[in-house]
Write a protein that holds these residues in place. Sequence first.
Motif, short mmCIF file in Angstrom:
data_model
loop_
_atom_site.label_atom_id
_atom_site.label_comp_id
_atom_site.label_asym_id
_atom_site.label_seq_id
_atom_site.Cartn_x
_atom_site.Cartn_y
_atom_site.Cartn_z
N ASN A 99 0.82 -1.21 0.00
CA ASN A 99 0.00 0.00 0.00
C ASN A 99 0.85 1.26 0.00
O ASN A 99 0.47 2.26 -0.61
CB ASN A 99 -0.95 0.00 1.20
CG ASN A 99 -2.21 -0.78 0.92
OD1 ASN A 99 -3.16 -0.24 0.35
ND2 ASN A 99 -2.23 -2.05 1.29
N GLY A 110 0.22 8.98 -6.14
CA GLY A 110 0.59 10.35 -5.85
C GLY A 110 1.33 11.04 -6.98
O GLY A 110 1.54 12.26 -6.95
N ASN A 127 -8.21 -0.30 -4.06
CA ASN A 127 -9.29 0.22 -3.23
C ASN A 127 -10.61 0.06 -3.97
O ASN A 127 -10.71 0.37 -5.16
CB ASN A 127 -9.06 1.70 -2.92
CG ASN A 127 -10.13 2.26 -1.99
OD1 ASN A 127 -10.21 1.87 -0.83
ND2 ASN A 127 -10.96 3.15 -2.50
N THR A 163 -1.74 2.68 -13.72
CA THR A 163 -2.88 2.61 -12.81
C THR A 163 -4.18 2.64 -13.60
O THR A 163 -4.22 3.04 -14.76
CB THR A 163 -2.87 3.80 -11.83
OG1 THR A 163 -2.90 5.03 -12.59
CG2 THR A 163 -1.63 3.78 -10.96
N GLU A 178 -5.87 -4.87 0.28
CA GLU A 178 -4.61 -4.29 0.74
C GLU A 178 -3.42 -5.01 0.14
O GLU A 178 -2.39 -4.40 -0.16
CB GLU A 178 -4.55 -4.31 2.27
CG GLU A 178 -5.49 -3.31 2.92
CD GLU A 178 -5.48 -3.40 4.43
OE1 GLU A 178 -5.86 -2.41 5.08
OE2 GLU A 178 -5.12 -4.46 4.97
N GLY A 210 -2.80 -3.48 -3.16
CA GLY A 210 -2.64 -2.03 -3.26
C GLY A 210 -3.84 -1.40 -3.94
O GLY A 210 -3.72 -0.34 -4.56
N GLY A 254 0.48 3.81 -3.01
CA GLY A 254 0.20 5.21 -2.72
C GLY A 254 1.20 6.14 -3.36
O GLY A 254 0.85 7.24 -3.81
N THR A 255 2.47 5.71 -3.42
CA THR A 255 3.49 6.51 -4.08
C THR A 255 3.17 6.69 -5.55
O THR A 255 3.27 7.79 -6.10
CB THR A 255 4.87 5.84 -3.92
OG1 THR A 255 5.18 5.73 -2.52
CG2 THR A 255 5.95 6.65 -4.61
N SER A 308 -9.92 1.70 -7.65
CA SER A 308 -8.56 2.15 -7.96
C SER A 308 -7.64 0.94 -7.87
O SER A 308 -7.66 0.20 -6.88
CB SER A 308 -8.08 3.23 -6.98
OG SER A 308 -8.88 4.38 -7.05
#
Length: 945
Positions: free
Chosen positions: A393, A401, A589, A538, A584, A587, A397-398, A604
């Motif tokens: 995760n 971002g 959601n 993504t 999780e 990675g 998240g990186t 996501s």
Amino acid sequence: MKKWILAAAVSAALMGCAGQQQSETSLPEGVTLVETVSFSGEQVGIPYRKYQLANGLTVILHEDHSDPLVHVDVTYHVGSGRELEGRSGFAHLFEHMMFQGSQNVGDEQHFKMVTESGGTLNGTTNTDRTNYFETVPNNQLEKMLWLESDRMGFFLPALTEEKFEVQRETVKNERAQRIDNRPYGRMGERFNQAFYPQGHPYSWPVIGWPEDLNRADVEDVKHFFQRWYGPNNATLTIGGDFDEMQTLAWVNKYFGEIPAGPAVDAPVKELVTLDETRYLSMEDRVHLPLLRIGMPTVYARHEDEAALDLLSNILGGGKTSLFYKNLVKDGLAVQAGVSHPCQELACQFSMYALANPARGGNLAELEQAMRDSITEFEKRGVTDDDLEKVKVNFEAGTIFGLQSVQGKVASLAFNETFSDNPDMIGFDLARYANVTKEDVMRVFNKYIKDKPMVVMSVVPQGQTQLIAKADNFVPPAEKVASVAVESLDIKPQISSAFDRSIIPAAGATPVLTMPELWKGQLANNIEVIGTQTTETPTVEIVIYLNGGHRLLDVNQAGLAGMTAAMMNESSQKRSSEELTQALEMLGSNVSFSASGYQSQVKISSLTANLDKTMAIVQEKLFEPGFTAADFERVKQQKLQHLQRELTEPNYLASTAFSSLLYGENSPFGVSSGGSLETVSAMTLDDVKAFYKKQYTAGNAQIVAVGSLNEAQMLTKLATLSSWKGAATPLPKLAELPKFEGGKIYIVDKPEAAQSVIKIGKRGLKFDATGEFYKSYLMNYPLGGAFNSRINLNLREDKGYTYGARSYFSGGPELGFYQATASVRSDVTTKALIEFIKEINAFQEAGMTEKELDFMKSSISQSKALDYETPYQKAGLMRNIQRYNLDDNYSTQQTAITNSIGLNELNQLAKEQLNLDDMVILVVGDRAKIEPELSTLGYPIEILQL
């Protein structure tokens, strides 16, 4: 660890190599190339070049030509942590002051110029840094550098006593709105007084103590600026679509002649310790008792930080955590969590729980349950899954971002400011990847087990019997430093080598390219609209289900949201904890929600993990568990959430405003979240019945954005082709009530520090190119921009509020117009008078030619920023899909914006802004505000909610 390694390798695909290193001889005089950083293969990072000017300014450039925009960030290594005791609030005050003009930039012109250029801007302050940033079309870059350099080097000549007083009042309003008038708002500053030793720079709030702000004067402000806002204490980071050598030339021109400020040393990092457990408590205007516990640990990027982050996630990082199992799922708490926020000088192992009053709300019992959870972790230890899910995760998240230029610039600026190295992404990924089970247990024993802590109870007024333990801590009396900053050797103001009063001209208008959209259908006729973007590996997918709150009778208000909440729980195959764990590990959601006209499923995922993610979507969507235990827990949480919202002035105002406009028999007149009565009456059978009505293929439409092309995306979505069910027709709307304008309605909120004002009426439904859109254009200079008439008057001129605005909001059937602000309680009537004056003047005389030019420039040029991120693209496509618009509707809007005339807009103002057609709602302390409001001549009615 295989998934972690694979995910890291996948993320490397989003980084290309930087260009060839510039020759030192080709750089502008005084500019030094420090390093060129590029990436290839399996490396992860953001390519950039780092330069330094002779005056010490660090410059970081990251080129990204995917969209015709640039993002500029100036970060000063100064926050409230640089302040002295008794002199707090200066860094945050400067965040406001630096927007008030400089020697060559007029009052309020910073916001006007950026907005007129089609850009967005803001500034933020925390304990350790202050930053200012703008995102603008790429032809506006030189102007942004001129603006930022003028306030860095030429701010003080424009500083006046009047500006200082207005911004001090604005900061007080911000404090009233964000702290004093918000439930639990004062908790953080009280907690930190106990957590940090007296005089520690984190022991006072970033926004400052009111008495410290009151004792400040203009000379203090000048000295603080001279001490901390020099180029040698700043990093200028630019990302986006620009020419590097031209940009360097501009940077050197505008910033190079600004002299360096006093030398700045890195703050000393000393670990915070507690000699004993400190208990403190506070009564507040809240419904749910809250317990907060904190223990000091390390500081940002300490070698133990990553292991402590993982420990906090295991203990309280969501549905798979011990806190969720022992406190939330057991019903003892409505919410609970553990985190490990880190700042430059200190980290805090932070635990909280909102007690469930249905279980008594006793915080001593809650404290024991939290302590028992910590003991349980010690016995249970760390599992392989614990490590892997956190690491996956963090890495995911990186990647997410890095979907925007702003995100990449923020990362570069942050890392340079606090590590003297912009290239820290790979380092951070590695330190999390390398954490072992032994590391987690080691930091647990070193910093958490049996260690002193701060325990704070926040209880409803008059219910001190609920506190965890009697207070044993009283904050010491504040010591007041004799000066705002230590003595300085101040250099004289410089004279520029060129005429800085000349505003740089904009470059050639960028060519805007709409995302290339595709439209398809699944085998069951579900419409899909999508676009491909290859900037990150993504995928973002949203499944929209037409209906939502609009499908319901008012007696079932909240059922759409309750059903969505239940869809986030267990399936027929797995518990909610097991489903969360599976997501999780990927990675990913997947979240269900509901709103006025639709329910949504938001997905996501890393592209490589989309198949497994969609399998979980299928399970949650087609096989919801709908267990009695889940329902009772979620229902109780909803009820307690509603009780909490009834303490929020803005919630009270929104609820009352909707009721006045649409009536209690319309779904638009009652909250989509429901009421205590409607939620209390809900049954699990109601949820099951609404599921059958709402979650059908006939109601569904899909928007997809990601690194896959049309054929690939449709193949991934084919798992939904078996979905069945016809569309559900919307019920007939109840007749709207007779609207009584020209009246003041008051909702009493005793002891409120601020009043919430709403002025408005029923209005136009949404259209993309008709009267609704044109009314949006008309309102823009009145209340739609920061430098609108309403905001400049109430915020910048009078200091009554932190922000005021007006806007049109429209849906498929109905809409409304609203002007609103939260204002100091003591100026409620004065603020309302100014609202009325501004709306009346605009309705009678309309906008000026200058305002027309500003509106056209701002809105048409802002299109360059509209389609950068996946969710911006998704929003565009959803409008096309939902309202059956032309693919090029945005281009049509630009044509309307550029061609519309003053007469048409001012006629709209006459038609739409008649105050006699509007209601006036005020939520505030009736005893304080009603006597003065009654002098305005409006009839007054008291509303009971």
